[in-house]
Design an enzyme around this catalytic site. Sequence first.
Site, short mmCIF file in Angstrom:
data_model
loop_
_atom_site.label_atom_id
_atom_site.label_comp_id
_atom_site.label_asym_id
_atom_site.label_seq_id
_atom_site.Cartn_x
_atom_site.Cartn_y
_atom_site.Cartn_z
N ASP A 171 0.83 -1.20 0.00
CA ASP A 171 0.00 0.00 0.00
C ASP A 171 0.87 1.26 0.00
O ASP A 171 2.08 1.19 -0.14
CB ASP A 171 -0.93 -0.04 1.21
CG ASP A 171 -2.22 0.73 1.01
OD1 ASP A 171 -2.44 1.25 -0.10
OD2 ASP A 171 -3.01 0.81 1.96
N HIS A 172 0.23 2.40 0.21
CA HIS A 172 0.85 3.73 0.15
C HIS A 172 2.32 3.76 0.57
O HIS A 172 2.66 3.42 1.69
CB HIS A 172 0.09 4.70 1.05
CG HIS A 172 -1.31 4.94 0.62
ND1 HIS A 172 -1.69 6.00 -0.17
CD2 HIS A 172 -2.45 4.26 0.90
CE1 HIS A 172 -2.99 5.96 -0.37
NE2 HIS A 172 -3.49 4.91 0.27
N ASP A 206 2.95 6.20 -3.59
CA ASP A 206 2.08 7.35 -3.37
C ASP A 206 2.95 8.60 -3.22
O ASP A 206 3.36 8.96 -2.12
CB ASP A 206 1.22 7.14 -2.12
CG ASP A 206 0.31 8.32 -1.84
OD1 ASP A 206 0.32 9.28 -2.64
OD2 ASP A 206 -0.39 8.30 -0.82
N GLU A 244 -5.06 6.77 7.43
CA GLU A 244 -4.97 5.32 7.44
C GLU A 244 -3.52 4.89 7.61
O GLU A 244 -2.66 5.26 6.81
CB GLU A 244 -5.54 4.72 6.14
CG GLU A 244 -5.47 3.20 6.08
CD GLU A 244 -5.96 2.66 4.75
OE1 GLU A 244 -6.94 1.89 4.76
OE2 GLU A 244 -5.38 3.00 3.71
N GLY A 329 -10.07 4.45 -0.43
CA GLY A 329 -10.94 5.22 0.44
C GLY A 329 -12.41 5.14 0.06
O GLY A 329 -12.98 6.11 -0.43
N ILE A 351 -9.93 -2.00 0.91
CA ILE A 351 -10.81 -2.22 2.06
C ILE A 351 -9.93 -2.41 3.29
O ILE A 351 -9.04 -3.25 3.29
CB ILE A 351 -11.70 -3.47 1.86
CG1 ILE A 351 -12.52 -3.33 0.57
CG2 ILE A 351 -12.61 -3.68 3.06
CD1 ILE A 351 -13.24 -4.59 0.18
N ASP A 352 -10.19 -1.62 4.32
CA ASP A 352 -9.39 -1.72 5.54
C ASP A 352 -10.24 -1.45 6.78
O ASP A 352 -10.35 -2.28 7.67
CB ASP A 352 -8.20 -0.77 5.49
CG ASP A 352 -7.29 -0.89 6.70
OD1 ASP A 352 -7.18 -2.00 7.25
OD2 ASP A 352 -6.68 0.12 7.10
N THR A 353 -10.85 -0.29 6.81
CA THR A 353 -11.61 0.12 7.99
C THR A 353 -12.68 -0.91 8.36
O THR A 353 -12.81 -1.30 9.52
CB THR A 353 -12.26 1.49 7.75
OG1 THR A 353 -11.24 2.44 7.43
CG2 THR A 353 -13.02 1.96 8.98
#
Length: 423
Positions: A171-172, A206, A244, A329, A351-353
């Site tokens: 990720d980022h 990112d 995040e 997001g 998907i994370d939260t």
Amino acid sequence: MWMLSSIHLTFWKRDSNYIGAKMKLAITSLFIGSAAAFSPAASFGVRSSALNMAETATETKAFAKLPATVKPGVVTGKALTDLLDNAKAQGYAIPGVNIVGSNSINACMEAAAKYGGPIMVTFSKGGGQFIAGKSVDNKNDQASIAGTIAGAKHVHEVAKLYGVPVVLHTDHCQKAWLPWIDGLLAASEEHFAKTGEPLFSSHMLDLSEEPLEENIAICKSYLEKFAKVGILLEFELGVTGGEEDGVDNSDVDSSRLYTQPEEVYYAYEQLAQVPGGAFTCAASFGNVHGVYAPGNVDLQPIILYNSQKYIQEKLGCEDDKPMKFVFHGGSGSSVEDIQYAIGAGVVKMNIDTDTQWAFWDGVRGYEAKYHDYLQGQIGNPEGPDKPNKKYYDPRLMLRAGEEAMAARLVKAAEDLKCVNVLN
């Protein structure tokens, strides 16, 4: 709910002459067909296109609805581009799930086996550090690198057992965190030398906080390295709001939450110059990380549609979705809004939260159900001398978390129209 009303976008005309670039990209399209968002060679520059096509023709398909290159287990190189091409053509998006250890990794693959589709297992820099152990010194990102590699190797060892395609992604990664990606790339190069495949399927850079030209220049330099071993690049334009896993854009100027079509085209034109390169774009259209109720997020997915049209007109190509987009997001988004974005060429959604909450909710539910058996090692409603080991065994509560997380991911796959896309 997303606000789907049209917005007026002013396209500025560049003074530069793009005729040469258009000719190159037209030639490129002869090799990659509909996969125009992936630049020139479908083989990532690793093997010749003719050889790949010959092998594909003789391969037995593992999944009736997917290209023959896509097999159970970790998907990389041409198989990954074929998988994403299929997602775009068939109109579904793959869940990309942030994980923190083997429990959440396994929950992802368990869910994919249940809903009958691919899954993207995503490591953040902080997640990799957690896998290595929070007590370990993370000087020079050594713990983040080691933990991410360890998690990836776990997936390589067990993914085929679940019988689904698994994309190993990170990720980022901000500019200051590039040494983390350098360590992971070195591991992929070593793995490639031994097996002919990279350890990771794809990496996200990112660099949206940097000027556009610098962002894409750095991405281009990394894509040149990635292409040699069959790794796909995901890059970000604009800024995903909210917070995040160490990336906090909660106070960013709202104008930066909306990417402009000419910016998407500039990135496309630059990255398409990398021989064998493959890429996807995380364009911002007001999307945010975190917990938000529907109606509290001002999303403008029309930006994605306008960007596709802008690129198509610039290239003069038949494909009306030349760029493959990813959706970061999704908080505060309705099912209808998510599927509207998929129609614009979104092939993956982060998907994370929601999965974090689902895992906790599973553990919470387990504790509530057996509360009276979890107050001591000995003694419960069945008697003062009754042992409780079979209730406080950590595997039981962790399994409850896995099951709840997997169930939430099945629902996410339904929303993304990623159900029964294998057979």
